[in-house]
Design a protein around this motif. Structure first.
Motif, PDB file in Angstrom:
ATOM      1  N   THR A  21       0.843  -1.198   0.000  1.00 43.05           N
ATOM      2  CA  THR A  21       0.000   0.000   0.000  1.00 43.05           C
ATOM      3  C   THR A  21       0.876   1.245   0.000  1.00 43.05           C
ATOM      4  OG1 THR A  21      -0.082   0.179   2.410  1.00 43.05           O
ATOM      5  CG2 THR A  21      -1.782  -1.198   1.365  1.00 43.05           C
ATOM      6  N   LEU A  22       0.260   2.368  -0.317  1.00 43.81           N
ATOM      7  CA  LEU A  22       0.986   3.639  -0.291  1.00 43.81           C
ATOM      8  C   LEU A  22       1.443   3.977   1.128  1.00 43.81           C
ATOM      9  CD1 LEU A  22      -1.231   5.692  -2.769  1.00 43.81           C
ATOM     10  CD2 LEU A  22       1.077   4.838  -3.171  1.00 43.81           C
ATOM     11  N   GLN A  23       0.656   3.596   2.122  1.00 42.76           N
ATOM     12  CA  GLN A  23       1.035   3.844   3.518  1.00 42.76           C
ATOM     13  C   GLN A  23       2.282   3.038   3.880  1.00 42.76           C
ATOM     14  OE1 GLN A  23      -0.241   6.116   5.778  1.00 42.76           O
ATOM     15  NE2 GLN A  23       1.580   5.474   6.914  1.00 42.76           N
ATOM     16  N   LEU A  25       4.535   2.038   1.856  1.00 37.87           N
ATOM     17  CA  LEU A  25       5.635   2.651   1.111  1.00 37.87           C
ATOM     18  C   LEU A  25       6.134   3.904   1.821  1.00 37.87           C
ATOM     19  CD1 LEU A  25       7.154   2.078  -1.513  1.00 37.87           C
ATOM     20  CD2 LEU A  25       5.561   3.590  -2.681  1.00 37.87           C
ATOM     21  N   ASN A  26       5.226   4.700   2.320  1.00 38.41           N
ATOM     22  CA  ASN A  26       5.611   5.911   3.051  1.00 38.41           C
ATOM     23  C   ASN A  26       6.343   5.548   4.348  1.00 38.41           C
ATOM     24  OD1 ASN A  26       5.595   8.828   3.287  1.00 38.41           O
ATOM     25  ND2 ASN A  26       4.206   8.515   5.008  1.00 38.41           N
ATOM     26  N   ARG A  29       9.838   4.879   3.498  1.00 40.12           N
ATOM     27  CA  ARG A  29      10.531   6.149   3.232  1.00 40.12           C
ATOM     28  C   ARG A  29      10.981   6.782   4.547  1.00 40.12           C
ATOM     29  NH1 ARG A  29       8.987   9.625  -1.153  1.00 40.12           N
ATOM     30  NH2 ARG A  29       6.973   8.584  -1.047  1.00 40.12           N
ATOM     31  N   ILE A  72      11.151   4.353  -4.764  1.00 42.16           N
ATOM     32  CA  ILE A  72       9.880   4.646  -4.083  1.00 42.16           C
ATOM     33  C   ILE A  72       8.901   5.291  -5.052  1.00 42.16           C
ATOM     34  CG2 ILE A  72       8.817   6.165  -2.352  1.00 42.16           C
ATOM     35  CD1 ILE A  72      11.224   5.487  -0.516  1.00 42.16           C
ATOM     36  N   LYS A  73       9.367   6.260  -5.841  1.00 45.09           N
ATOM     37  CA  LYS A  73       8.482   6.914  -6.824  1.00 45.09           C
ATOM     38  C   LYS A  73       7.958   5.902  -7.845  1.00 45.09           C
ATOM     39  CE  LYS A  73      10.348  11.572  -6.518  1.00 45.09           C
ATOM     40  NZ  LYS A  73      11.166  12.593  -7.160  1.00 45.09           N
ATOM     41  N   CYS A  75       7.610   2.615  -7.427  1.00 42.27           N
ATOM     42  CA  CYS A  75       6.630   1.737  -6.768  1.00 42.27           C
ATOM     43  C   CYS A  75       5.353   2.501  -6.437  1.00 42.27           C
ATOM     44  CB  CYS A  75       7.231   1.142  -5.505  1.00 42.27           C
ATOM     45  SG  CYS A  75       8.473  -0.120  -5.855  1.00 42.27           S
ATOM     46  N   GLU A  76       5.488   3.770  -6.113  1.00 42.04           N
ATOM     47  CA  GLU A  76       4.319   4.602  -5.806  1.00 42.04           C
ATOM     48  C   GLU A  76       3.397   4.695  -7.022  1.00 42.04           C
ATOM     49  OE1 GLU A  76       4.043   8.543  -3.127  1.00 42.04           O
ATOM     50  OE2 GLU A  76       5.141   8.816  -4.997  1.00 42.04           O
ATOM     51  N   GLU A  77       3.986   4.873  -8.196  1.00 45.22           N
ATOM     52  CA  GLU A  77       3.191   4.933  -9.427  1.00 45.22           C
ATOM     53  C   GLU A  77       2.481   3.604  -9.681  1.00 45.22           C
ATOM     54  OE1 GLU A  77       2.465   7.606 -11.353  1.00 45.22           O
ATOM     55  OE2 GLU A  77       3.536   8.692  -9.768  1.00 45.22           O
ATOM     56  N   LYS A  80      -0.335   3.323  -7.141  1.00 46.81           N
ATOM     57  CA  LYS A  80      -1.440   4.228  -7.489  1.00 46.81           C
ATOM     58  C   LYS A  80      -2.242   3.664  -8.660  1.00 46.81           C
ATOM     59  CE  LYS A  80       0.393   8.660  -5.874  1.00 46.81           C
ATOM     60  NZ  LYS A  80       0.924   9.966  -6.280  1.00 46.81           N
TER      61      LYS A  80
END
Length: 183
Positions: A21-23, A25-26, A29, A72-73, A75-77, A80
């Motif tokens: 999830t984005l969370q 991933l954050n 980070r 991270i960017k 994987c974020e894409e 999303k």
């Protein structure tokens, strides 16, 4: 120190790739690049290094940080896009369910309309049979008379002025009491 940085990079990339999830991933980070992150701790520990090692380790930490941010960017894409696709699939499913419900409702409406028509026809048929039965009670030898004979008799009866007055009076009385038929 270089080995420590290489291990940090390896474990960070592994955690980034495993984030669902984005969370998550954050959180990765923050764990590695945040104020209390592992790479930040390495930078703070550079004060103990010699003057020759600092620029080398600083450049290496910056290189790792940049690589992690890029990963991270990336994987974020992907996450999303995955979230959007899941939302789209959910909306498509909701649309499918709504269309099925609409089709079922339209079918039910048609069935109800047909039932109303059938009941209306049944009521009319019942009314006609009842009134025809009433008429037959006043006819002598109803089986001998033809339909034309009965029509001629009814025309004669209903053209009389007294009958028309009585008919009008009955109609008005029923309209006032809002009862469409006597039974």
């Amino acid at each position: 120190m270089k080995e420590q940085i290489a291990k940090i990079k390896e474990s960070a990339i592994q955690e980034i790739e495993n984030a669902k999830t984005l969370q998550e991933l954050n959180d990765v980070r923050v764990k590695y690049s945040g104020k209390k992150g592992e790479l930040t701790a390495v930078l703070k520990g550079m004060k103990d290094l010699s003057a020759e090692e600092r620029p080398v380790i600083g450049a290496l930490v910056n290189e790792v940080r940049d690589a992690l941010e890029n990963k991270i960017k990336e994987c974020e894409e992907v996450l999303k896009e995955k979230a959007l696709n899941e939302k789209l699939e959910k909306l498509k499913h909701e649309q499918y369910v709504a269309e099925k419900k609409l089709t079922a409702a339209k079918h039910k409406e048609k069935r109800l309309e047909s039932e109303i028509k059938r009941l209306t026809r049944s009521e009319r048929t019942h009314r006609l049979c009842t009134r025809a039965g009433m008429l037959e009670t006043f006819l002598r030898e109803p089986t001998i008379l033809t339909d034309d004979d009965v029509m001629e008799l009814l025309t004669f009866i209903f053209h009389g002025e007294a009958v028309q007055k009585k008919l009008s009076m009955l109609i008005e009385k029923r309209k006032e009491t809002a009862q469409p038929d006597g039974g």
